[in-house]
Design a protein around this motif. Structure first.
Motif, PDB file in Angstrom:
ATOM      1  N   THR A  60       0.830  -1.199   0.000  1.00 19.69           N
ATOM      2  CA  THR A  60       0.000   0.000   0.000  1.00 19.69           C
ATOM      3  C   THR A  60       0.866   1.252   0.000  1.00 19.69           C
ATOM      4  OG1 THR A  60      -1.698  -1.214   1.216  1.00 19.69           O
ATOM      5  CG2 THR A  60      -1.893   1.181   1.182  1.00 19.69           C
ATOM      6  N   GLN A  61       1.971   1.227   0.746  1.00 22.41           N
ATOM      7  CA  GLN A  61       2.894   2.367   0.749  1.00 22.41           C
ATOM      8  C   GLN A  61       3.516   2.567  -0.627  1.00 22.41           C
ATOM      9  OE1 GLN A  61       5.332   1.066   4.104  1.00 22.41           O
ATOM     10  NE2 GLN A  61       4.701   2.917   5.187  1.00 22.41           N
ATOM     11  N   ILE A  62       3.875   1.468  -1.302  1.00 23.55           N
ATOM     12  CA  ILE A  62       4.437   1.552  -2.649  1.00 23.55           C
ATOM     13  C   ILE A  62       3.412   2.160  -3.607  1.00 23.55           C
ATOM     14  CG2 ILE A  62       5.194   0.189  -4.642  1.00 23.55           C
ATOM     15  CD1 ILE A  62       6.459  -1.766  -2.557  1.00 23.55           C
ATOM     16  N   TRP A 113      13.089  -1.079  -8.388  1.00 25.52           N
ATOM     17  CA  TRP A 113      13.362  -1.785  -7.133  1.00 25.52           C
ATOM     18  C   TRP A 113      12.054  -2.082  -6.401  1.00 25.52           C
ATOM     19  CZ3 TRP A 113      12.400  -0.895  -1.997  1.00 25.52           C
ATOM     20  CH2 TRP A 113      13.052  -1.766  -1.115  1.00 25.52           C
ATOM     21  N   LEU A 114      11.158  -1.110  -6.373  1.00 30.34           N
ATOM     22  CA  LEU A 114       9.875  -1.296  -5.694  1.00 30.34           C
ATOM     23  C   LEU A 114       9.048  -2.388  -6.367  1.00 30.34           C
ATOM     24  CD1 LEU A 114       8.883   2.422  -5.026  1.00 30.34           C
ATOM     25  CD2 LEU A 114       9.601   0.742  -3.324  1.00 30.34           C
ATOM     26  N   VAL A 115       9.040  -2.416  -7.692  1.00 28.96           N
ATOM     27  CA  VAL A 115       8.295  -3.459  -8.403  1.00 28.96           C
ATOM     28  C   VAL A 115       8.912  -4.823  -8.109  1.00 28.96           C
ATOM     29  CG1 VAL A 115       7.737  -4.378 -10.688  1.00 28.96           C
ATOM     30  CG2 VAL A 115       7.388  -1.963 -10.202  1.00 28.96           C
ATOM     31  N   GLY A 116      10.247  -4.897  -8.081  1.00 30.47           N
ATOM     32  CA  GLY A 116      10.906  -6.159  -7.733  1.00 30.47           C
ATOM     33  C   GLY A 116      10.517  -6.607  -6.345  1.00 30.47           C
ATOM     34  N   TRP A 117      10.472  -5.668  -5.407  1.00 32.35           N
ATOM     35  CA  TRP A 117      10.069  -6.008  -4.040  1.00 32.35           C
ATOM     36  C   TRP A 117       8.616  -6.476  -4.030  1.00 32.35           C
ATOM     37  CZ3 TRP A 117       6.408  -5.194  -0.496  1.00 32.35           C
ATOM     38  CH2 TRP A 117       6.680  -5.632   0.784  1.00 32.35           C
ATOM     39  N   LEU A 118       7.777  -5.807  -4.820  1.00 31.17           N
ATOM     40  CA  LEU A 118       6.370  -6.179  -4.879  1.00 31.17           C
ATOM     41  C   LEU A 118       6.194  -7.606  -5.402  1.00 31.17           C
ATOM     42  CD1 LEU A 118       3.439  -5.212  -4.536  1.00 31.17           C
ATOM     43  CD2 LEU A 118       3.566  -4.319  -6.847  1.00 31.17           C
ATOM     44  N   VAL A 119       6.926  -7.961  -6.451  1.00 35.49           N
ATOM     45  CA  VAL A 119       6.863  -9.332  -6.979  1.00 35.49           C
ATOM     46  C   VAL A 119       7.324 -10.323  -5.922  1.00 35.49           C
ATOM     47  CG1 VAL A 119       7.870 -10.918  -8.683  1.00 35.49           C
ATOM     48  CG2 VAL A 119       7.057  -8.659  -9.392  1.00 35.49           C
ATOM     49  N   TYR A 120       8.401  -9.987  -5.224  1.00 35.04           N
ATOM     50  CA  TYR A 120       8.901 -10.855  -4.154  1.00 35.04           C
ATOM     51  C   TYR A 120       7.823 -11.025  -3.081  1.00 35.04           C
ATOM     52  CZ  TYR A 120      11.372 -12.290   0.025  1.00 35.04           C
ATOM     53  OH  TYR A 120      11.747 -12.944   1.157  1.00 35.04           O
TER      54      TYR A 120
END
Length: 85
Positions: free
Chosen positions: A36-38, A58-65
């Motif tokens: 939600t913060q992203i 980086w944020l999208v990569g974290w989201l996929v993870y």
């Protein structure tokens, strides 16, 4: 997002009603909060306040993870597509 994340001292009061009830308690609230913060950061009205390209990737990569972690028992990331394990 301010209405949802603005519940102090416990932001879960605003977020939990938005989570698909079919998940029951089978999700990480921390991951939901971070996603939600992203989303909030990426949709700021002022483009200058949005993440730059490198940060966005980086944020999208974290989201996929995070998504894969949420459903880790039933999926795997396979060459950029989701495949049932």
């Amino acid at each position: 997002f301010d209405e949802v994340l603005g519940h102090e001292p416990d932001p879960s009061d605003g977020l939990k009603p938005l989570v698909d009830p079919r998940l029951g308690d089978n999700y990480s609230f921390d991951s939901i909060y971070k996603m939600t913060q992203i989303a909030k950061a990426c949709t700021m009205n002022d483009p200058q306040l949005r993440p730059n390209d490198g940060t966005w990737l980086w944020l999208v990569g974290w989201l996929v993870y995070a998504i894969c972690w949420l459903v880790r028992s039933s999926c795997e990331l396979n060459h950029g597509t989701w495949a049932k394990a």
